[in-house]
Design a protein around this motif. Structure first.
Motif, PDB file in Angstrom:
ATOM      1  N   MET A   1     -31.142 -17.498  17.298  1.00 15.65           N
ATOM      2  CA  MET A   1     -31.458 -16.082  17.221  1.00 15.65           C
ATOM      3  C   MET A   1     -30.548 -15.361  16.235  1.00 15.65           C
ATOM      4  O   MET A   1     -30.593 -14.174  16.078  1.00 15.65           O
ATOM      5  N   GLN A   2     -29.674 -16.096  15.552  1.00 14.10           N
ATOM      6  CA  GLN A   2     -28.785 -15.469  14.605  1.00 14.10           C
ATOM      7  C   GLN A   2     -29.504 -15.196  13.287  1.00 14.10           C
ATOM      8  O   GLN A   2     -30.588 -15.731  13.015  1.00 14.10           O
ATOM      9  N   PHE A   3     -28.890 -14.455  12.442  1.00 18.48           N
ATOM     10  CA  PHE A   3     -29.486 -14.026  11.179  1.00 18.48           C
ATOM     11  C   PHE A   3     -29.932 -15.203  10.333  1.00 18.48           C
ATOM     12  O   PHE A   3     -30.977 -15.181   9.711  1.00 18.48           O
ATOM     13  N   SER A   4     -29.108 -16.254  10.327  1.00 16.97           N
ATOM     14  CA  SER A   4     -29.387 -17.392   9.466  1.00 16.97           C
ATOM     15  C   SER A   4     -30.502 -18.283   9.980  1.00 16.97           C
ATOM     16  O   SER A   4     -30.988 -19.147   9.286  1.00 16.97           O
ATOM     17  N   LEU A 100     -30.915  -6.426  13.788  1.00 11.68           N
ATOM     18  CA  LEU A 100     -30.028  -5.688  14.688  1.00 11.68           C
ATOM     19  C   LEU A 100     -28.625  -6.247  14.532  1.00 11.68           C
ATOM     20  O   LEU A 100     -28.399  -7.446  14.751  1.00 11.68           O
ATOM     21  N   ARG A 101     -27.699  -5.402  14.162  1.00 13.08           N
ATOM     22  CA  ARG A 101     -26.307  -5.805  14.029  1.00 13.08           C
ATOM     23  C   ARG A 101     -25.537  -5.336  15.257  1.00 13.08           C
ATOM     24  O   ARG A 101     -25.595  -4.155  15.625  1.00 13.08           O
ATOM     25  N   VAL A 102     -24.799  -6.261  15.889  1.00 13.08           N
ATOM     26  CA  VAL A 102     -23.985  -5.947  17.065  1.00 13.08           C
ATOM     27  C   VAL A 102     -22.533  -6.223  16.707  1.00 13.08           C
ATOM     28  O   VAL A 102     -22.143  -7.375  16.481  1.00 13.08           O
ATOM     29  N   THR A 127     -25.560 -10.735  13.906  1.00  9.19           N
ATOM     30  CA  THR A 127     -26.829 -10.165  13.465  1.00  9.19           C
ATOM     31  C   THR A 127     -27.970 -10.914  14.121  1.00  9.19           C
ATOM     32  O   THR A 127     -27.998 -12.152  14.110  1.00  9.19           O
ATOM     33  N   PHE A 128     -28.915 -10.171  14.694  1.00  9.73           N
ATOM     34  CA  PHE A 128     -30.081 -10.740  15.364  1.00  9.73           C
ATOM     35  C   PHE A 128     -31.347 -10.266  14.655  1.00  9.73           C
ATOM     36  O   PHE A 128     -31.409  -9.131  14.159  1.00  9.73           O
TER      37      PHE A 128
END
Length: 664
Positions: A1-4, A100-102, A127-128
């Motif tokens: 679920m991460q950005f990459s 979405l950045r947490v 980042t999601f």
């Protein structure tokens, strides 16, 4: 679920990201200040800060939003919940609403569920992909019993939220429950009365609970004690504690009771399907009672040990055929194991809190004196932003650049570690606060976070102590630094004044300390020490002139409560500071000709300020006639200035007698 891991597909309509709050596993309503009403889901704005109530700024009670110019804030805990920062999480959507950045801008790591997402460490940003939130929302465990769910409107998390954090109070309730079960099944060792469990039941169960709780989680026999009490409480044949290695995704047997001979006997076997069940469902698994004794040779109870909704271990209890009770007893067996499991959970959580507190205390002890560090540990309001009267010290190693070029980078780091270590010890020993190291420069302060009426004296005493260590340090490095570069020295500047102290920097990288003109002046005064030393060798005597080691401002001198030896050197104008600064040399000793030097120099300074340059030259020349005082840098500098103005009176400007320094 991460950005990459994936990228969002093109979307015509932006996905609406919403936020839900859960307290003790139950969803809470959120008061939306913009809508003026309570909502089940809060539409996530472009930027939302989650944090503790700040009563000093008039924040409302939890689960209410506040709207600011560039962001909104959601209060998630009351002021009393000190473990949560006033600004804990920063949730930001990109302009297109695809990501979405947490950011964790608080002081503690935040666990993310599903468990595969891991944790968000302090100052870390994750980042999601919003598109992924349509399949599975993320859950942010911002506190032990508070979970924040972020997802897409209408999509709810598949798994339940964690049960409320266990405490010794909840364990007491579990003890009462299992005792009642014993009474109902008429299996208590004591007499079961019609109105409730017998005292023998309670005593037996509490004895097992106490035995586990009294053991520290760091004790080597903590898990063995738990396994032993499971067996004794529920008449099990054996019990093991299995720890879950998250890195290798494997179970490891860490304790078994009774102990087995690892040489002559094969170790215990564990049911992989049962372990898979508790890991997936985070619930207890027991051999179904309907199987009957004829169909099973062993009956097991396996219950997960949880930490922030993640399985970290398991209690695995087994009973051989022929020792089984009836179906009602099976419920008691399960409850026996779960009661001890709860004790393990409390113990492990207590150990984690102790480790975090110890880590926090070590960090504080690196910057604050022991007494202040202990106070901050229990009262973090000491670090809140406020205005204080403080003293700031800047210290620099004289000759650092030349020496570092000669001895190389690796040895330079060793040298710096040794020198800065000694200087830091002087700060801590005199109740100061270490602020930062910048290259070969060290910055310290006194007067905050704890009140220190004598902060100017403490700063000056620390500076004198630092200079006193130079002889030993030069001796210690005499075999590694070329002789012609020794001795190295220190230049120190101290200023006193009102200043704002608190956290400075950004929400992702910050430090605690002072900010304002008081700090800037201390830095400039430290840098001014080199101007009081001519950058040349005397023509006739080949004298090497030395600068004053310690310069203090007039504000610091006036704040001194004790009679420390100082010499007024004059007024200077430094870069980016509008007003002239009166500076004084702080002497480390009054031995020898110090008093003669101070009296004659200050007399010559008065003559110079009155534009009696010839008289000033005569007075200064009298100082230079004494061998012990011939290398005094300030004397030579004042003489050069007086001679230049005597030879060319046009150089005397409106700013006389202030010395204009055009370099920092």
């Amino acid at each position: 679920m991460q950005f990459s891991s994936s990228s969002p597909p093109p979307s015509q309509t932006p996905t609406r990201v919403v936020l839900r709050v859960f307290l003790d596993g139950k969803q809470q309503k959120i008061f939306d200040d913009q809508a003026g009403r309570e909502v089940e889901e809060l539409n996530l704005p472009d930027r939302l800060i989650l944090g503790r109530q700040d009563v000093t700024k008039g924040d409302p009670m939890p689960f209410r939003t506040i709207t600011f110019t560039d962001h909104r804030k959601l209060i998630v805990t009351p002021y009393e919940r000190r473990e949560i920062s006033r600004r804990s999480l920063d949730l930001t959507l990109d302009p297109l609403g695809n990501y979405l950045r947490v950011g964790n801008i608080g002081t503690h790591e935040v666990e993310v569920a599903p468990s595969g997402e891991g944790r968000i460490a302090h100052q870390q940003v994750r980042t999601f992909v919003v598109e992924d939130l349509k399949q599975q929302p993320i859950r942010l465990m911002i506190a032990k019993n508070i979970a924040i769910e972020v997802g897409v409107k209408g999509v709810v998390a598949e798994h339940q939220f964690p049960e409320p954090t266990l405490s010794q109070t909840s364990i007491s309730q579990s003890v009462t429950d299992v005792a009642m079960m014993l009474r109902q099944s008429r299996m208590s060792d004591g007499y079961a009365t019609p109105t409730g469990p017998s005292s023998a039941d309670i005593e037996r169960i509490l004895g097992a609970v106490s035995a586990v709780l009294e053991k520290a989680a760091s004790s080597p026999d903590f898990f063995t004690t738990a396994a032993e009490n499971v067996c004794k409480l529920g008449n099990f044949d054996s019990c093991s504690y299995l720890g879950l290695d998250l890195t290798a995704n494997q179970w490891q047997c860490e304790a078994t009771w009774p102990a087995y001979d690892s040489v002559n006997n094969e170790g215990p076997h564990f049911d992989g399907k049962a372990l898979e069940y508790i890991w997936t469902n985070r619930k207890t698994w027991a051999t179904p009672a309907s199987f009957g004794e004829a169909s099973v040779s062993e009956r097991i109870v396996v219950t997960p040990v949880l930490s922030h909704n993640s399985v970290v271990g398991a209690l695995y209890a087994s009973k051989q055929k022929g020792m089984l009770g009836d179906d009602v007893l099976a419920d008691c067996e399960v409850k026996f194991v779960e009661v001890i499991r709860d004790c393990l959970t409390v113990g492990l959580e207590r150990l984690k809190q102790e480790q975090e507190a110890a880590k926090h205390q070590v960090c504080l002890a690196q910057f604050f004196p022991p007494g202040i560090a202990d106070r901050i540990l229990y009262d973090e309001t000491l670090l809140e932003t406020r205005e204080e009267n403080i003293s700031v010290l800047f210290c620099d190693i004289r000759g650092f650049s030349t020496i570092s070029s000669a001895i190389g980078s690796i040895r330079t780091l060793e040298w710096l570690r040794d020198v800065l270590g000694e200087l830091s010890e002087s700060v801590i020993r005199h109740s100061g606060v270490l602020l930062e190291y910048v290259g070969d420069e060290m910055v310290a302060m006194w007067g905050a976070p704890d009140s220190q009426p004598e902060h100017a004296d403490l700063a000056c005493l620390a500076a004198i102590d630092m200079i006193g260590k130079l002889e030993r340090l030069n001796q210690a490095w005499s075999d590694r630094i070329p002789d012609h570069l020794l001795p190295f020295g220190l230049t120190i500047g101290i200023n006193t004044g009102d200043c704002v102290v608190g956290k400075k920097g950004t929400e992702y990288k910050y430090m605690w300390g002072p900010l304002g003109p008081t700090v800037n002046i201390a830095s400039r005064v430290q840098g001014a020490t080199k101007h009081f030393c001519p950058k040349r060798v005397g023509e006739d005597t080949a004298t090497i002139y030395l600068p004053p080691n310690i310069l203090i401002t007039e504000a610091t001198r006036l704040a001194l409560g004790s009679n420390m030896p100082t010499r007024h050197l004059g007024s200077i104008q430094v870069v980016n500071i509008p007003d002239p600064i009166r500076v004084h040399q702080l002497a480390t000793s009054t031995a020898g000709q110090w008093n003669h030097l101070r009296e004659n120099y200050e007399h010559a300074l008065l003559q110079f300020e009155s534009r009696n340059f010839l008289e000033a030259l005569n007075t200064l020349d009298n100082i230079a006639k004494i061998d012990e005082l011939r290398s005094d840098g300030p004397t030579r500098c004042l003489r050069d200035r007086a001679l230049a103005l005597l030879q060319n009176p046009k150089l005397v400007g409106d700013d006389h007698p202030t010395w204009l320094l055009d370099q920092k």
